[in-house]
Design a protein around this motif. Sequence first.
Motif, PDB file in Angstrom:
ATOM      1  N   GLU A   1      -8.098  80.925  71.009  1.00 35.01           N
ATOM      2  CA  GLU A   1      -7.145  80.157  70.218  1.00 35.01           C
ATOM      3  C   GLU A   1      -5.821  80.022  70.975  1.00 35.01           C
ATOM      4  O   GLU A   1      -5.374  80.948  71.644  1.00 35.01           O
ATOM      5  N   HIS A   2      -5.215  78.853  70.834  1.00 39.61           N
ATOM      6  CA  HIS A   2      -4.089  78.511  71.688  1.00 39.61           C
ATOM      7  C   HIS A   2      -2.777  79.027  71.107  1.00 39.61           C
ATOM      8  O   HIS A   2      -2.043  78.292  70.428  1.00 39.61           O
ATOM      9  N   ASP A   3      -2.444  80.278  71.366  1.00 41.29           N
ATOM     10  CA  ASP A   3      -1.118  80.766  70.969  1.00 41.29           C
ATOM     11  C   ASP A   3      -0.585  81.739  72.027  1.00 41.29           C
ATOM     12  O   ASP A   3      -1.305  82.196  72.901  1.00 41.29           O
ATOM     13  N   GLN A   4       0.686  82.020  71.913  1.00 43.38           N
ATOM     14  CA  GLN A   4       1.386  82.836  72.905  1.00 43.38           C
ATOM     15  C   GLN A   4       0.732  84.213  73.065  1.00 43.38           C
ATOM     16  O   GLN A   4       0.550  84.703  74.163  1.00 43.38           O
ATOM     17  N   GLU A   5       0.342  84.778  71.927  1.00 43.84           N
ATOM     18  CA  GLU A   5      -0.199  86.131  71.938  1.00 43.84           C
ATOM     19  C   GLU A   5      -1.482  86.181  72.771  1.00 43.84           C
ATOM     20  O   GLU A   5      -1.650  87.032  73.652  1.00 43.84           O
ATOM     21  N   ASN A   6      -2.392  85.242  72.489  1.00 47.54           N
ATOM     22  CA  ASN A   6      -3.641  85.197  73.234  1.00 47.54           C
ATOM     23  C   ASN A   6      -3.401  84.948  74.714  1.00 47.54           C
ATOM     24  O   ASN A   6      -4.080  85.499  75.573  1.00 47.54           O
ATOM     25  N   LEU A   7      -2.429  84.081  74.984  1.00 46.21           N
ATOM     26  CA  LEU A   7      -2.152  83.736  76.374  1.00 46.21           C
ATOM     27  C   LEU A   7      -1.685  84.972  77.139  1.00 46.21           C
ATOM     28  O   LEU A   7      -2.135  85.235  78.256  1.00 46.21           O
ATOM     29  N   GLU A   8      -0.807  85.737  76.509  1.00 49.44           N
ATOM     30  CA  GLU A   8      -0.321  86.951  77.178  1.00 49.44           C
ATOM     31  C   GLU A   8      -1.465  87.926  77.420  1.00 49.44           C
ATOM     32  O   GLU A   8      -1.610  88.490  78.510  1.00 49.44           O
ATOM     33  N   ALA A   9      -2.283  88.081  76.390  1.00 45.44           N
ATOM     34  CA  ALA A   9      -3.416  88.999  76.537  1.00 45.44           C
ATOM     35  C   ALA A   9      -4.339  88.541  77.667  1.00 45.44           C
ATOM     36  O   ALA A   9      -4.855  89.336  78.460  1.00 45.44           O
ATOM     37  N   TRP A  10      -4.542  87.246  77.723  1.00 40.05           N
ATOM     38  CA  TRP A  10      -5.418  86.669  78.743  1.00 40.05           C
ATOM     39  C   TRP A  10      -4.866  86.920  80.143  1.00 40.05           C
ATOM     40  O   TRP A  10      -5.578  87.371  81.037  1.00 40.05           O
ATOM     41  N   ILE A  11      -3.560  86.650  80.319  1.00 38.60           N
ATOM     42  CA  ILE A  11      -2.989  86.832  81.659  1.00 38.60           C
ATOM     43  C   ILE A  11      -2.989  88.314  82.035  1.00 38.60           C
ATOM     44  O   ILE A  11      -3.216  88.672  83.180  1.00 38.60           O
ATOM     45  N   LYS A  12      -2.806  89.145  81.033  1.00 38.95           N
ATOM     46  CA  LYS A  12      -2.743  90.581  81.294  1.00 38.95           C
ATOM     47  C   LYS A  12      -4.092  91.104  81.804  1.00 38.95           C
ATOM     48  O   LYS A  12      -4.159  91.862  82.751  1.00 38.95           O
ATOM     49  N   ASP A  13      -5.170  90.669  81.163  1.00 43.49           N
ATOM     50  CA  ASP A  13      -6.469  91.198  81.554  1.00 43.49           C
ATOM     51  C   ASP A  13      -7.571  90.148  81.372  1.00 43.49           C
ATOM     52  O   ASP A  13      -8.359  90.218  80.437  1.00 43.49           O
ATOM     53  N   PRO A  14      -7.604  89.179  82.263  1.00 40.93           N
ATOM     54  CA  PRO A  14      -8.602  88.113  82.095  1.00 40.93           C
ATOM     55  C   PRO A  14     -10.043  88.627  82.129  1.00 40.93           C
ATOM     56  O   PRO A  14     -10.911  88.103  81.452  1.00 40.93           O
ATOM     57  N   GLU A  15     -10.256  89.705  82.904  1.00 40.60           N
ATOM     58  CA  GLU A  15     -11.615  90.235  83.047  1.00 40.60           C
ATOM     59  C   GLU A  15     -12.212  90.642  81.699  1.00 40.60           C
ATOM     60  O   GLU A  15     -13.403  90.483  81.465  1.00 40.60           O
ATOM     61  N   SER A  16     -11.349  91.127  80.796  1.00 37.68           N
ATOM     62  CA  SER A  16     -11.887  91.584  79.511  1.00 37.68           C
ATOM     63  C   SER A  16     -12.304  90.400  78.642  1.00 37.68           C
ATOM     64  O   SER A  16     -13.088  90.567  77.722  1.00 37.68           O
ATOM     65  N   PHE A  17     -11.772  89.217  78.923  1.00 36.57           N
ATOM     66  CA  PHE A  17     -12.165  88.053  78.142  1.00 36.57           C
ATOM     67  C   PHE A  17     -13.328  87.306  78.796  1.00 36.57           C
ATOM     68  O   PHE A  17     -14.281  86.926  78.142  1.00 36.57           O
ATOM     69  N   LYS A  18     -13.187  87.065  80.092  1.00 36.75           N
ATOM     70  CA  LYS A  18     -14.191  86.294  80.822  1.00 36.75           C
ATOM     71  C   LYS A  18     -14.628  87.124  82.016  1.00 36.75           C
ATOM     72  O   LYS A  18     -14.087  87.000  83.110  1.00 36.75           O
ATOM     73  N   PRO A  19     -15.624  87.974  81.822  1.00 31.52           N
ATOM     74  CA  PRO A  19     -16.039  88.854  82.916  1.00 31.52           C
ATOM     75  C   PRO A  19     -16.391  88.052  84.171  1.00 31.52           C
ATOM     76  O   PRO A  19     -16.959  86.964  84.058  1.00 31.52           O
ATOM     77  N   ASP A  20     -16.035  88.600  85.313  1.00 28.92           N
ATOM     78  CA  ASP A  20     -16.382  88.013  86.611  1.00 28.92           C
ATOM     79  C   ASP A  20     -15.583  86.758  86.939  1.00 28.92           C
ATOM     80  O   ASP A  20     -15.893  86.057  87.877  1.00 28.92           O
ATOM     81  N   ASN A  21     -14.538  86.444  86.152  1.00 25.06           N
ATOM     82  CA  ASN A  21     -13.767  85.256  86.534  1.00 25.06           C
ATOM     83  C   ASN A  21     -12.944  85.567  87.777  1.00 25.06           C
ATOM     84  O   ASN A  21     -12.680  86.716  88.108  1.00 25.06           O
ATOM     85  N   LYS A  22     -12.550  84.496  88.491  1.00 27.63           N
ATOM     86  CA  LYS A  22     -11.940  84.693  89.808  1.00 27.63           C
ATOM     87  C   LYS A  22     -10.440  84.977  89.740  1.00 27.63           C
ATOM     88  O   LYS A  22      -9.787  85.180  90.741  1.00 27.63           O
ATOM     89  N   MET A  23      -9.873  84.978  88.521  1.00 24.25           N
ATOM     90  CA  MET A  23      -8.424  85.160  88.384  1.00 24.25           C
ATOM     91  C   MET A  23      -8.049  86.639  88.365  1.00 24.25           C
ATOM     92  O   MET A  23      -6.988  87.022  88.865  1.00 24.25           O
ATOM     93  N   ALA A  24      -8.951  87.463  87.814  1.00 24.05           N
ATOM     94  CA  ALA A  24      -8.624  88.872  87.627  1.00 24.05           C
ATOM     95  C   ALA A  24      -8.295  89.521  88.974  1.00 24.05           C
ATOM     96  O   ALA A  24      -8.988  89.324  89.970  1.00 24.05           O
ATOM     97  N   GLY A  25      -7.215  90.280  88.977  1.00 19.55           N
ATOM     98  CA  GLY A  25      -6.877  91.081  90.145  1.00 19.55           C
ATOM     99  C   GLY A  25      -6.227  90.332  91.286  1.00 19.55           C
ATOM    100  O   GLY A  25      -6.023  90.888  92.354  1.00 19.55           O
ATOM    101  N   THR A  26      -5.865  89.063  91.088  1.00 20.69           N
ATOM    102  CA  THR A  26      -5.251  88.339  92.193  1.00 20.69           C
ATOM    103  C   THR A  26      -3.732  88.393  92.130  1.00 20.69           C
ATOM    104  O   THR A  26      -3.050  87.841  92.971  1.00 20.69           O
ATOM    105  N   TYR A  27      -3.174  89.051  91.105  1.00 21.07           N
ATOM    106  CA  TYR A  27      -1.717  89.109  90.971  1.00 21.07           C
ATOM    107  C   TYR A  27      -1.353  90.395  90.257  1.00 21.07           C
ATOM    108  O   TYR A  27      -2.185  91.009  89.603  1.00 21.07           O
ATOM    109  N   GLU A  28      -0.081  90.768  90.415  1.00 17.92           N
ATOM    110  CA  GLU A  28       0.399  91.942  89.682  1.00 17.92           C
ATOM    111  C   GLU A  28       1.667  91.585  88.937  1.00 17.92           C
ATOM    112  O   GLU A  28       2.696  91.269  89.545  1.00 17.92           O
TER     113      GLU A  28
END
Lengths: 208, 639, 377
Positions: free
Chosen positions: C308-335
């Motif tokens: 769902e498109h809201d700030q809260e979800n977006l933050e959670a997503w950026i914080k830990d994309p792997e937990s939402f979409k396992p094996d995605n290429k974004m996880a771990g490329t930034y700190e």
Amino acid sequence: MAEMKYNVPNEQWPEHPETATLEGKNKFVGFWTFLGGETVLFASLFATYLALKDSVPSSDHMLAADLFHLELAFVMTMLLLTSSLTSVYAVYHMRNNNFSKMQLWLAITVLLGAGFLALEIYEFYEYVHLGHTFRSSAFGSAFYILIGTHGFHVIIGLIWITGLIIRNATRGLSVYTAAKVNTAALYWHFIDVVWVFIFTIVYLLGVI
Amino acid sequence: MSQATAKKNGVWATIWEYMTTVDHKKIAILYLIAGGFFFVLGGIEAMLIRIQLAVPNNDFLSAGLFNEVITMHGTTMIFLAAMPLLFAFMNATVPLQIGARDVAFPFLNSLGVWLFIFGGIFLNLSWFLGGAPDAGWTSYASLSIASPGHGVDFYALGLQVSGAGTLISGINFVTTIITMRAPGMTYMRMPLMTWTTLVAGVLIVFAFPPLTVGLFLLIFDRMFGSNFFIVEAGGNTIIWEHLFWIFGHPEVYILILPAFGIFSEIFSTFARKRLFGYSAMVFATVLIGFFGFMVWAHHMFTVGLGPTANAIFALATMAIAVPTGIKIFNWIFTIWGGSIEFTTPMLYALAFIPSFVMGGVTGIMQAVAPADYQYHDSYFIVAHFHYVIVGGVVFALLAGLHYYWPLMFATMLSEKLGKITFWLFFIGFHMTFLIQHFLGLWGMPRRVFTYLDGQGYNAANMISSLGAGLMALGVIVLVINIIITVAKNQKVGRDPWGDGRTLEWSLPLPVPYYNFAQIPLVRGLDAFWIEKKEGNGEMLPAESLDDFHMPNNSIIPFVMSLGLFVASFGALYFASGKEWAIDAVADLPVRPWAFWVLVIGLAITFISMITRSFKDDLGYYVTKEEVLRDLEEQERGAK
Amino acid sequence: MNLSFLKGKALLLVSALTLFLAGCGTNELSTLRPAGEVGQEQFNLMVLSIIIMLLVIAVVTVLFTIAVMKSRRSKKGEDFEPEDVSGNHTLEVIWTSIPILLLIVLAVPTVYYVFKQADTEAMTDAEGNVNSEETVINVRAYQYWWEFEYPNEEVVTAQELVVPTDQKVYFNLQGTDVKHSFWVPAAGGKMDTNIDGINSFYLVFDDEASQEADRLFYGKCAELCGPSHALMDFKVKALPEEEYDQWLADMKAVEEPVQASSEDAQRGEEIFNNSCMGCHAATPTSPGAMGPNLTNFGDRDLIAGFLEHDQENLEAWIKDPESFKPDNKMAGTYELTDDEIQAVASYLMELKVEEGSGDVSQLREPAADEESEEGGN
């Protein structure tokens, strides 16, 4: 029980010793069935080769026309075709219950086959030096798996026939050993036929 | 006889006997045990899938683990459960049905079963050695090349080894049926089980080599650095799809034709009526086998092969409906006017008709290529192939298990528990898969580890999962049934169903290790039934009582298979950490021993072959006296 | 017992029918509620084949039921010996020829629509370039997201496909890493995005049907492509042609990334430019980037295709994309720290394309000049 009397006196030697026993018949039918499967195996490899024969990562990779020498392939073809003929002689003498001549022609078959194999190894060696390897391109992979699978069959055939010559040296000719020789000869002809297709589809069409 | 001696010498002697046996009846038991084990394993995997999908956004299985489970479920069920179980029944019945003392190549028969067992073990060891394959049972090349770790390597090598076993068994059955038939057993008098085995054998011979080639391409790409599917180097991943489905579609018929054979036997036995339209049935079997090779691209309608290819393969696929329809109607008219006894095997056979018809018609619906663009890779497909494979093949396996159990073990499974299993399984099956057609049409793709709430999938998935639970209950009852039956060990005698029609039922139970004391003379279709009608009650002999020849046991097939099993580990770890390796395994630690393991394994196999070749294994004679003794003992037992 | 067997069958049939009547699925997702010409044709073929197949099932069921009912041993008696019938020539001919006739009825429209739906000739002009008169969209599938490029207008977006209604929309499909499959169930069947070449097909979105689906259809990846295959969703926004053109023009007008307004967002913009820009563009150009184009992220309806498109979800997503979409290429490329993530999220939520900022009349003209350079694509 007729099928267990393997050592038949000369005057009773059957016209087709290879299928005179039930085991012989089974071998004959079973091996033809196996060759049916082998045909599909090579058909799949040919299809793969045809699909990938012009596929290289960049234009500086060599293709068939840059690599193949028809002269060499022709000599190889002649060696293998002749070896097929000599194996026919061996089977002919087997049917006439002439053990020593059968062994002789089998040995000649092995020699010709070994000659073919030596030339093939030389050919591969040349190509690898030119940078055309199993890992250099999809074309390379497809080429080596097709020719290599055939070459592997030749090696198996050589070991097989050599093994038969050695094991039968002490046992002589019987309807039991005749079936073994006949099966090996069938296999050798099959290898030969496959090579004819390789020569036409890979080498001739590749150079033209 | 062997059972008595085995008991004296203890468990190890029995194990050794089975490791070295070349007797088709014992090999059948090996296939049954191993196939049954893998069937339960595949079933557990199925339950994990259904638990995960029971509710939306479930986290029972992680995404990666889910893909491993679905891959192993499909691979296990097709290659390690369904086919071996069919081989169990083929081995148990076909030599008996054609009046032979063994198969054409007893040694190869043993080799086939051990290759399958070692291949299956190798594949399943992946669970403990870094993760199972996760690219689906079809392992399409781009994903299987990208799949990290050695999972897909286990798939490719395991299937290669067990596939070799299947090919060998296929050749063996074809040869056996061509050369070993008893006098009078012409082709058009062969029972349908034998006919379907023959056609399935031919299909195996022609369908498995493309898989072998496809797997080799995958193995070479993943383990030896070739470029068949590496697009940057000129490779083409669609080649895999073609090779896989050129194998994969006939494979479906390799499974379903023997299932048809089992049902044909059951229908005519328990309707007490000869098969209606026997020659049409044979013709249809051959035709289905033939068409089976010309329709593979209907699995690839959405790949973009172009309208001409799609149209041709659509039409060819529709054509298969005709011979299949012929079979269905012939079965219905076999029971029509018969005298139906509702035994457990017959229940499965009767349930098979409507279930399989439903799977068949959705198959034709998929032949309509533009509509298939919608069905393809959705749950509609999952529903369809489970309807044909469970409703066809698994029903046949369960039917065959009950039907042939007395032939294999000389005891009877409990009919009461058998029927409980049937009803649980039958209802569970329809509950699980009928609803999945709709899930597919509502837009749910297959192979999804979860689905979101609010897309309308929740209720249907829950129903489906509950149905799967019923099927699992059914299998548990079956296992209990088997345990009770084995524990009771209540022996039954010749023709336990009372209505046996074909040669195998003319034999005393347990079947002597040489099958026939005298090779029988076959005087028509349903040879045993004819003799019963004529009041003989047993087969007429085609030969006088005399000594006969039987093959020796051998441990070599076991060792040969073991060699390939060892070699597979070498191949598997060969590319680990090598610079030329694909990304998927390039980061793994280097295994310097891999090459030597490969060489040692191949050497074991090769030396076994040479040993076999240089030894004259002429078998032994069963004497007339021993056979006479056995016959007298049977007489006494009968009284 | 036999009765209960039949009862079971009847029960199944009834429950099947109820289900069929009860639900054709949802407007935005179901193949049974076609939203355009292609889907409608495929739906019609489904209906035709279902009718024929129900006929077959009915015949088989009737014959089967009669056969079972009439031939029970309990009814016929233990000693009844059925007559052995070897076969019946007339019957064999009947049940061979009638299915053939039925199949011909099915085969003719099948072949017709196979060719009709494969006709993508209008995509290219006489020289083999992208036809500027048609709506053409290049779809690139990545593990696990979608990029949509409008070659005629030189606009790139991701995850949310915008299409015009009531006209053919042509697609060029390609996979970049592994094979995926592009599927908008309501609009029509799927087609694979191979990594070996480009597939083309077209879909049509009816305006009326789009309204019923709130102008937002669901799209899915239909080919197993890795752990997060199930989450590789996208949305299709179907707009009337004018609105569609305006949207394209607005997008095209974004030459610089949208300016952040709030303080948080300004800080976020800076962090974004340092940490995220490598993969994500904020201008609608440069197809083939590492990560989804985010030019109009604030306008989109979902995060990562399914949240769902809201700030809260977006933050959670950026914080830990792997937990939402396992094996995605974004996880771990930034700190990034939580604080920084919050700032970036604020910035991204502000990435809205101003409505009406673009000039529709300019939309296709400049593209026409460059077309020859662009090639067939």
